[in-house]
Design a protein around this motif. Structure first.
Motif, PDB file in Angstrom:
ATOM      1  N   ARG A   8       0.814  -1.211   0.000  1.00 43.26           N
ATOM      2  CA  ARG A   8       0.000   0.000   0.000  1.00 43.26           C
ATOM      3  C   ARG A   8       0.850   1.265   0.000  1.00 43.26           C
ATOM      4  O   ARG A   8       0.470   2.276  -0.586  1.00 43.26           O
ATOM      5  CB  ARG A   8      -0.989  -0.001   1.167  1.00 43.26           C
ATOM      6  N   LYS A   9       2.016   1.200   0.628  1.00 38.90           N
ATOM      7  CA  LYS A   9       2.916   2.353   0.602  1.00 38.90           C
ATOM      8  C   LYS A   9       3.447   2.598  -0.813  1.00 38.90           C
ATOM      9  O   LYS A   9       3.498   3.739  -1.278  1.00 38.90           O
ATOM     10  CB  LYS A   9       4.074   2.148   1.580  1.00 38.90           C
ATOM     11  N   GLU A  10       3.851   1.517  -1.482  1.00 38.21           N
ATOM     12  CA  GLU A  10       4.385   1.632  -2.841  1.00 38.21           C
ATOM     13  C   GLU A  10       3.343   2.166  -3.825  1.00 38.21           C
ATOM     14  O   GLU A  10       3.650   2.944  -4.723  1.00 38.21           O
ATOM     15  CB  GLU A  10       4.881   0.270  -3.319  1.00 38.21           C
ATOM     16  N   LEU A  11       2.073   1.754  -3.637  1.00 39.52           N
ATOM     17  CA  LEU A  11       1.011   2.149  -4.549  1.00 39.52           C
ATOM     18  C   LEU A  11       0.276   3.411  -4.117  1.00 39.52           C
ATOM     19  O   LEU A  11      -0.606   3.897  -4.831  1.00 39.52           O
ATOM     20  CB  LEU A  11       0.007   0.992  -4.698  1.00 39.52           C
ATOM     21  N   GLY A  12       0.625   3.922  -2.940  1.00 34.64           N
ATOM     22  CA  GLY A  12      -0.039   5.121  -2.437  1.00 34.64           C
ATOM     23  C   GLY A  12      -1.498   4.868  -2.076  1.00 34.64           C
ATOM     24  O   GLY A  12      -2.346   5.752  -2.246  1.00 34.64           O
ATOM     25  N   LEU A  13      -1.804   3.680  -1.551  1.00 34.07           N
ATOM     26  CA  LEU A  13      -3.173   3.309  -1.203  1.00 34.07           C
ATOM     27  C   LEU A  13      -3.407   3.424   0.297  1.00 34.07           C
ATOM     28  O   LEU A  13      -2.459   3.507   1.083  1.00 34.07           O
ATOM     29  CB  LEU A  13      -3.462   1.880  -1.668  1.00 34.07           C
ATOM     30  N   THR A  14      -4.671   3.412   0.685  1.00 34.17           N
ATOM     31  CA  THR A  14      -5.021   3.602   2.103  1.00 34.17           C
ATOM     32  C   THR A  14      -5.851   2.454   2.666  1.00 34.17           C
ATOM     33  O   THR A  14      -6.487   2.598   3.707  1.00 34.17           O
ATOM     34  CB  THR A  14      -5.787   4.921   2.291  1.00 34.17           C
ATOM     35  N   PHE A  15      -5.891   1.306   1.971  1.00 35.67           N
ATOM     36  CA  PHE A  15      -6.677   0.195   2.498  1.00 35.67           C
ATOM     37  C   PHE A  15      -6.139  -0.218   3.866  1.00 35.67           C
ATOM     38  O   PHE A  15      -4.944  -0.103   4.156  1.00 35.67           O
ATOM     39  CB  PHE A  15      -6.687  -0.993   1.526  1.00 35.67           C
ATOM     40  N   GLU A  16      -7.046  -0.700   4.718  1.00 36.04           N
ATOM     41  CA  GLU A  16      -6.674  -1.111   6.069  1.00 36.04           C
ATOM     42  C   GLU A  16      -6.306  -2.596   6.092  1.00 36.04           C
ATOM     43  O   GLU A  16      -6.777  -3.384   5.271  1.00 36.04           O
ATOM     44  CB  GLU A  16      -7.822  -0.847   7.043  1.00 36.04           C
TER      45      GLU A  16
END
Length: 219
Positions: free
Chosen positions: A163-171
């Motif tokens: 999620r950090k690499e893709l800039g995502l915010t999923f939990e």
């Protein structure tokens, strides 16, 4: 930096002869109440269904976090969206995962994908942009009180890096085998939501147990 880890106590471990009282015990520090729905087919156990979720809604304002461990979740997902804030469906239980995720989101609910211990994280990469969270099973689903599977830590780390690499915010949510030691490990690995069953409901003081998780600082 200390993160605000959310707690989702599982009523699977509660005393059902006084379910309302049991929920009230954990309510002050609960972000969700976790509902484990099992059908005896997808997992080797039968628990409860919609009627228990509706009863929980009548006794607490804490949002319901429903985990569907069932075959053909398409048949029931709409009903559980009516009572839940989060609905988790298993990657392994449906042939049309993207369609099911969209159905949950159409109800304005958070769509989580659950993965069993043998399922590698990479298998959900094609839906990772569409989901609100991943529920990582840290035991083989079906029964409470099982021992935590150590490789779960690596899966949580992989998801956190993804999620950090893709800039995502999923939990990232974890379910199974949580105790005094494992809750610290999963928080350090990057988990956002912890499901706790026996560890909380079997404790003499469930709030003290939940507070220890909430106040843990991994730094």
């Amino acid at each position: 930096m200390k993160r605000n880890v959310k707690l989702s106590p599982s009523v699977l471990s509660a005393d059902f002869t006084k379910l309302g009282e049991e929920i009230k015990k954990v309510e002050p520090l609960s972000d969700y109440i976790h509902l484990d729905v099992m059908d005896g087919h997808f997992v080797p156990n039968i628990t409860y269904g919609l009627i228990i979720g509706e009863a929980i809604k009548r006794v607490t304002k804490v949002p319901v976090d429903t985990h569907l461990m069932i075959e053909n979740p398409e048949m029931f997902v709409d009903d559980f969206c009516e009572i839940s804030e989060i609905v988790s469906v298993h990657y392994e239980s449906t042939r049309h995962l993207n369609r099911l995720i969209n159905r949950i989101k159409d109800h304005d609910r958070k769509a989580f994908v659950a993965i069993n211990p043998h399922t590698i994280v990479e298998l959900i990469k094609d839906v990772i942009m569409d989901i609100d969270g991943v529920l990582v099973m840290s035991v083989n689903p079906g029964f409470g009180g099982q021992k935590f599977i150590p490789n779960t830590i690596n899966k949580i780390r992989t998801l956190d890096e993804m999620r950090k690499e893709l800039g995502l915010t999923f939990e990232i949510e974890v379910d199974g085998g949580i105790n005094e030691e494992t809750f610290k490990s999963v928080i350090k690995a990057g988990v956002d939501i912890i499901v706790t069953g026996n560890y909380a409901f079997s404790a003499e003081d469930p709030i003290d147990v939940l507070r220890r998780i909430k106040e843990f600082n991994p730094d």
